[in-house]
Scaffold this motif. Structure first.
Motif, short mmCIF file in Angstrom:
data_model
loop_
_atom_site.label_atom_id
_atom_site.label_comp_id
_atom_site.label_asym_id
_atom_site.label_seq_id
_atom_site.Cartn_x
_atom_site.Cartn_y
_atom_site.Cartn_z
N PRO A 1 0.52 -1.16 0.00
CA PRO A 1 -0.21 0.11 -0.02
C PRO A 1 0.79 1.33 -0.04
N THR A 2 2.07 1.29 0.67
CA THR A 2 2.76 2.64 0.66
C THR A 2 3.65 2.52 -0.33
N GLU A 3 3.90 1.81 -1.12
CA GLU A 3 4.91 1.65 -2.26
C GLU A 3 4.70 2.64 -3.29
N THR A 4 5.45 3.73 -3.50
CA THR A 4 5.61 4.67 -4.33
C THR A 4 6.25 4.07 -5.89
N GLU A 5 5.91 4.83 -6.98
CA GLU A 5 6.60 4.61 -8.09
C GLU A 5 8.28 4.55 -7.76
N GLU A 6 8.83 5.55 -6.94
CA GLU A 6 10.45 5.59 -6.80
C GLU A 6 10.67 4.47 -5.97
N ASP A 7 9.99 3.96 -5.06
CA ASP A 7 10.08 2.73 -4.28
C ASP A 7 10.27 1.53 -5.05
N ASN B 167 5.01 -11.86 -5.91
CA ASN B 167 3.97 -11.81 -5.36
C ASN B 167 3.14 -10.40 -5.58
N GLN B 168 1.84 -10.32 -5.70
CA GLN B 168 1.10 -9.23 -5.66
C GLN B 168 0.67 -9.06 -4.40
N PHE B 169 0.59 -7.89 -3.78
CA PHE B 169 -0.07 -7.63 -2.26
C PHE B 169 -1.39 -8.14 -2.24
N TYR B 170 -1.83 -8.98 -1.22
CA TYR B 170 -2.83 -9.27 -0.95
C TYR B 170 -3.29 -8.82 0.80
N PRO B 171 -4.26 -8.35 0.83
CA PRO B 171 -4.55 -7.71 2.18
C PRO B 171 -5.14 -8.71 3.07
N ARG C 228 -5.20 0.77 -0.47
CA ARG C 228 -4.62 0.03 -1.57
C ARG C 228 -4.25 0.89 -2.69
N ILE C 229 -3.18 0.28 -3.38
CA ILE C 229 -3.00 0.65 -4.77
C ILE C 229 -3.79 0.17 -5.72
N PRO C 230 -4.39 1.07 -6.90
CA PRO C 230 -5.28 0.23 -7.49
C PRO C 230 -4.76 -1.19 -8.25
N THR C 231 -5.76 -2.22 -8.17
CA THR C 231 -5.19 -3.27 -8.81
C THR C 231 -4.43 -3.38 -10.04
N LYS C 232 -5.04 -2.30 -11.04
CA LYS C 232 -4.34 -2.29 -12.36
C LYS C 232 -2.82 -2.00 -12.25
N GLU C 233 -2.44 -0.93 -11.55
CA GLU C 233 -1.18 -0.60 -11.10
C GLU C 233 -0.45 -1.56 -10.46
N VAL C 234 -0.83 -2.48 -9.52
CA VAL C 234 0.00 -3.71 -8.85
C VAL C 234 0.09 -4.73 -10.04
N LYS C 235 -0.85 -5.11 -10.74
CA LYS C 235 -0.22 -5.89 -11.83
C LYS C 235 0.55 -5.43 -12.81
N ASN C 236 0.47 -4.20 -13.16
CA ASN C 236 1.57 -3.65 -13.97
C ASN C 236 2.87 -3.45 -13.44
N ARG C 237 3.14 -3.32 -12.11
CA ARG C 237 4.28 -3.41 -11.41
C ARG C 237 4.95 -5.06 -11.49
N ASP D 255 9.27 -8.91 -16.44
CA ASP D 255 9.99 -8.79 -17.64
C ASP D 255 11.46 -8.75 -17.46
N ILE D 256 11.82 -8.25 -16.29
CA ILE D 256 13.41 -8.04 -15.77
C ILE D 256 13.81 -9.45 -15.43
N PHE D 257 13.13 -10.29 -14.76
CA PHE D 257 13.42 -11.69 -14.31
C PHE D 257 13.47 -12.46 -15.66
N GLN D 258 12.90 -12.29 -16.69
CA GLN D 258 12.74 -13.17 -17.98
C GLN D 258 14.00 -12.47 -18.83
N SER D 259 14.67 -11.43 -18.42
CA SER D 259 15.46 -10.91 -19.41
C SER D 259 16.76 -11.40 -19.40
N TYR D 260 17.09 -12.51 -18.37
CA TYR D 260 18.39 -13.07 -18.05
C TYR D 260 18.10 -14.55 -18.01
N ARG D 261 19.22 -15.53 -18.43
CA ARG D 261 19.24 -17.01 -18.37
C ARG D 261 20.40 -17.45 -17.39
N PRO D 262 20.31 -17.62 -16.30
CA PRO D 262 21.19 -17.94 -15.15
C PRO D 262 22.18 -19.24 -15.32
#
Length: 531
Positions: free
Chosen positions: A337-343, A362-366, A377-386, A392-399
């Motif tokens: 809930p308190t997470e900003t874009e900068e966070d 994981n997406q935040f669940y209250p 709460r942050i709007p669900t659409k924004e949570v899904k976007n984050r 996308d970052i996780f899928q960008s590399y192959r360990p």
């Protein structure tokens, strides 16, 4: 073996609640002859609890089956971490009731919220009361509702829970899951598990080591240590995690493996050097799950995580330096809930920096009853976007691409989901798929890595290396009860004994009634003669 009460067959009528048991009308049954369906949600700790419950029920004579429609009673072991898991649990209860099954619930959901409306009328096994599952199932089959939610205590202090030496049925006969403590020392603002598992309660080192030795003697070749926070182990009983691990390492047979469970950063910080030394041992997987949850100190503060990003980085940097190749897994909560874009950008930067090979997003669940549930709460659409951006970052590399062509020694422990390969793990607990050839399960094999994917590698068996078994004995057959003494009764013998016992009790009851009626008749005749 658990304490089991002997009961006589009788037809009972509804009576008021007595000692926490609501008496209702029920038919005569022979205990230990019914079929039980057991379903588990959640973590390795829950899986271990279910194995213990299955073991006690099977040792008593109950038949544990996978066909829930053929079962007489359903035992549902729940998880309260996320809403979806609780929703599935609730739906399964509804399905059981609609199918006319006796339903017994266990795990963190009923322990944390026992007054929930959808649990009314059901028998409940508390997270520290799994050693009494036989009693609860027996009462449920008789039509009674029982609730056992108390805590185990030793000298007035919370204990780890039911004994680790109880019988169990391992889901995988090659893997033993040992719960080393329950509960934790944190007060995370989003976590519901604390409501169920409570404060820290650790098992004594001696009991854990004894369980490990018993497991190895039964053919186990891999041990998982689990808890809500393994790093906090022993702080309540005056010992430390490294002390436990060193004693366990001494009893691990050559070729067998130990996997350490999840630890939060605050409590592993004190033991970094010792943990690094332990993970250098060839019998211990160089693997550690350390959830960071956010890359922002501000968000971590609101979560009440009790560490900073810098302290988490110290854990990762130290272990990667001391144990080259170590696998560090972590978790992220997107949309607190308190997470900003900068966070959130700081979280993205942290994950891009370390390129964790295993990242649980994981997406935040209250969760009801938690402080975070009261936050806006942050709007669900924004949570899904984050969540998508982090994915996308996780899928960008192959360990694993750099390991192509390597020769690795791996331990084969289970069948892959595709049913065409065995799953094995190397020293760093990285998944290696090997051909599903006969007699490889439970063996150490040498492979050449011929293919890599995002989450796995594929290995070709070495023609110059002979597979070897590290197990001290042949593993128990699937479904066989672990921990029973050699003189223990078989299921068939147990059922026959209970049937004989039931008949004996009924016969005794009939004889007693007959004797009373004869006595009554004699008294009546005597009175008539005196008139």
């Amino acid at each position: 073996m658990p304490r089991v009460r002997k009961r006589k067959a009788a037809l009972t009528k509804e009576r008021p609640e007595e000692n926490g048991v609501h008496k209702v009308e029920c038919d005569s049954i022979i205990p230990g002859t019914q079929k039980v369906y057991l379903k588990t949600w959640g973590c390795a700790h829950n899986s271990s609890d279910s194995e213990y419950m299955a073991g006690q029920l099977a040792a008593y004579g109950y038949n544990i089956i996978d066909d829930k429609l053929a079962a007489d009673v359903w035992v549902l072991n729940s998880c309260t971490v996320k809403n979806p898991a609780e929703d599935h649990f609730r739906n399964e209860i509804k399905a059981g009731r609609e199918a006319g099954k006796k339903v017994v619930v266990a795990g963190c959901v009923p322990q944390g919220a026992p007054r929930s409306e959808f649990l009314q009328g059901l028998s409940v096994i508390g997270v520290q009361q799994i050693d009494r599952v036989v009693e609860v199932v027996e009462e449920a089959l008789k039509g009674n509702s029982v609730r056992l939610l108390g805590k185990k205590k030793v000298e007035g202090k919370k204990a780890g829970g039911a004994s680790l030496l109880l019988p169990k049925v391992r889901r995988n006969p090659l893997i033993e899951i040992i719960s080393i403590n329950t509960g934790c020392l944190n007060q995370c603002s989003y976590c519901k598990t604390k409501h169920a598992r409570g404060e820290l309660g650790s098992y004594p080192i001696e009991e854990i080591v004894t369980r490990a030795q018993q497991s190895f003697s039964e053919g186990v070749c891999e041990i998982w240590l689990t808890s809500e926070d393994t790093g906090a182990y022993g702080r309540d009983i005056g010992v430390t995690l490294p002390e436990l691990l060193w004693q366990l390492v001494e009893v691990i047979p050559e070729g067998c493996r130990l996997r350490l469970g999840m630890t939060n950063p605050p409590y592993i910080l004190d033991h970094l050097e010792e943990i690094a030394k332990i993970m250098q041992d060839h019998r211990v997987y160089a693997f550690l799950h350390v959830p960071v949850q956010s890359g922002s100190d501000g968000v971590l503060g609101e979560m009440k995580r009790e560490y900073t990003v810098a302290e988490f980085c110290r854990v990762v940097d130290t272990l990667r330096d001391r144990v080259p190749g170590i696998t560090i897994a972590t978790d992220i909560i997107c949309g607190f809930p308190t997470e900003t874009e900068e966070d959130f950008q700081e979280t993205l930067n942290l994950c891009a920096k370390y390129k964790f090979p295993s990242l649980f997003i994981n997406q935040f669940y209250p969760r009801p009853g938690t402080p975070a549930a009261k936050m806006q709460r942050i709007p669900t659409k924004e949570v899904k976007n984050r969540s998508r951006r982090l994915t996308d970052i996780f899928q960008s590399y192959r360990p694993y691409d750099h390991k192509l062509g390597e020769r690795q020694e791996v331990l084969v422990t289970e069948e892959a989901h595709d049913r065409s390969h065995w799953v094995a793990h190397n020293k760093f607990y990285e998944q290696v798929l090997v051909p599903k050839e006969e007699n490889l399960l439970g063996k150490i094999v040498e492979v050449e890595i011929i293919e890599t994917g995002k989450h796995y590698m594929k290995g070709r068996l070495s023609q110059t290396h002979t597979p070897s078994s590290p197990s001290l004995s042949t593993p128990l057959p699937q479904g066989e009860v672990s921990g029973l003494p050699p003189t223990a009764l078989t299921k068939t013998q147990t059922k026959e004994d209970f049937a004989k016992q039931e008949r004996y009790i009924i016969l005794s009851f009939v004889l007693l009634i007959s004797a009373l009626l004869a006595k009554l008749a004699w008294v009546c005749l005597t009175m008539l003669n005196q008139i």
